[in-house]
Design an enzyme around this catalytic site. Structure first.
Site, PDB file in Angstrom:
ATOM      1  N   HIS A   1       0.859  -1.185   0.000  1.00  0.00           N
ATOM      2  CA  HIS A   1       0.000   0.000   0.000  1.00  0.00           C
ATOM      3  C   HIS A   1       0.893   1.232   0.000  1.00  0.00           C
ATOM      4  O   HIS A   1       2.121   1.109  -0.077  1.00  0.00           O
ATOM      5  CB  HIS A   1      -0.979  -0.012   1.172  1.00  0.00           C
ATOM      6  N   HIS A  17       1.146   4.059   2.163  1.00  0.00           N
ATOM      7  CA  HIS A  17       1.533   4.862   3.314  1.00  0.00           C
ATOM      8  C   HIS A  17       3.040   5.134   3.290  1.00  0.00           C
ATOM      9  O   HIS A  17       3.817   4.323   2.790  1.00  0.00           O
ATOM     10  CB  HIS A  17       1.142   4.156   4.613  1.00  0.00           C
ATOM     11  N   ASP A  48       5.492   4.969   5.343  1.00  0.00           N
ATOM     12  CA  ASP A  48       6.472   4.022   5.878  1.00  0.00           C
ATOM     13  C   ASP A  48       6.634   2.786   5.006  1.00  0.00           C
ATOM     14  O   ASP A  48       7.412   1.884   5.346  1.00  0.00           O
ATOM     15  CB  ASP A  48       6.130   3.631   7.323  1.00  0.00           C
ATOM     16  N   HIS A  49       5.950   2.764   3.864  1.00  0.00           N
ATOM     17  CA  HIS A  49       6.098   1.666   2.909  1.00  0.00           C
ATOM     18  C   HIS A  49       6.626   2.134   1.553  1.00  0.00           C
ATOM     19  O   HIS A  49       6.945   1.304   0.705  1.00  0.00           O
ATOM     20  CB  HIS A  49       4.762   0.940   2.726  1.00  0.00           C
TER      21      HIS A  49
END
Length: 248
Positions: free
Chosen positions: A60, A62, A64-65
């Protein structure tokens, strides 16, 4: 299949843990799954390196990804690589377009191929993958990867609540890496607590469950997380750490 945990942290920094990222390797292929902050440096420490990875699969979008995605693009260009495939759920094409709008000097440096996928079978970097829609605060996919022999599967939950559909999706897998962001005493949605995770996995046949995506609250009590999952789930439960390598 060889899985290297590059980043086992989350959006709140934890010492010793980069944000979300995994390196998958087969005999002839390599794939980066998620690319959070710090993952590029961890990837550079592997034998494969960022030179050896030409495909990125996102669970996904977000931060932090995905926050190391543009640094990864630039690093590949600087070492003379000329292509990169970026694959992910709904919104991936828009994300990549806007990243290049913000960093327009990087446009046309690499041949960038972007593909959006959903909860279905697809191929990437020589891997056969099944996507599964999970329960998070934005469109997110879990993935199930089958090794080259066809006799072992690896499942990565991405960020998600624990629920029966995902447990069924992971049933029979050799290894499951599952979000376990917070301990039981934190009231949270969009992520599981360990007791809920254990209750959900109970009765399913999974070789080893690796807990990952730790916020500071969970990182301080990792032994307790394992115990709470094991209260209901009879399988092997381990704590993932950055640099951990699992082969099967």
């Amino acid at each position: 299949m060889r899985v290297t945990f590059l980043g086992t942290g989350s959006a709140m920094p934890v010492s010793g843990r980069a944000q979300s990222g995994l390196l998958l390797e087969s005999n002839s292929n390599a794939l980066l799954v998620d690319c959070g902050s710090g993952v590029l440096a961890r990837l550079a420490e592997t034998d494969v390196g960022y030179e050896g990875v030409s495909s990125v699969l996102l669970t996904h979008l977000h931060l932090d990804h995905v926050s190391d995605l543009m640094p990864f693009v630039k690093a590949r260009w600087l070492v003379g690589e000329d292509d990169l495939e970026i694959v992910g759920p709904e919104g991936t094409e828009t994300l990549v377009e806007k990243l290049f709008d913000a960093h327009d000097y990087m446009k046309d440096r690499l041949d960038i191929q972007v593909r959006e996928i959903g909860p279905h079978e697809f191929g990437i970097a020589g891997f056969d993958v099944m996507g599964y829609e999970v329960r998070h605060s934005m469109p997110t996919l879990a993935y199930r990867f089958t090794n080259e022999r066809g006799d072992a599967d690896f499942v990565f939950s991405g960020d998600t609540e624990a629920f029966g559909g995902l447990a069924d999706f992971a049933d029979g897998a050799s290894v499951l890496a599952h979000d376990c962001s917070f301990p039981d005493d934190v009231d949270v949605s969009n992520h599981p607590t360990p007791t809920k995770l254990g209750e959900t996995l109970a009765g399913h046949d999974i070789g080893t469950v690796y807990l990952t995506h730790f916020y500071p609250h969970a990182d301080r009590v990792t032994d307790e997380l394992v115990e709470r999952v094991e209260d209901n789930f009879a399988g092997d439960v381990q704590v993932a750490e950055d640099g951990l390598v699992v082969e099967f």
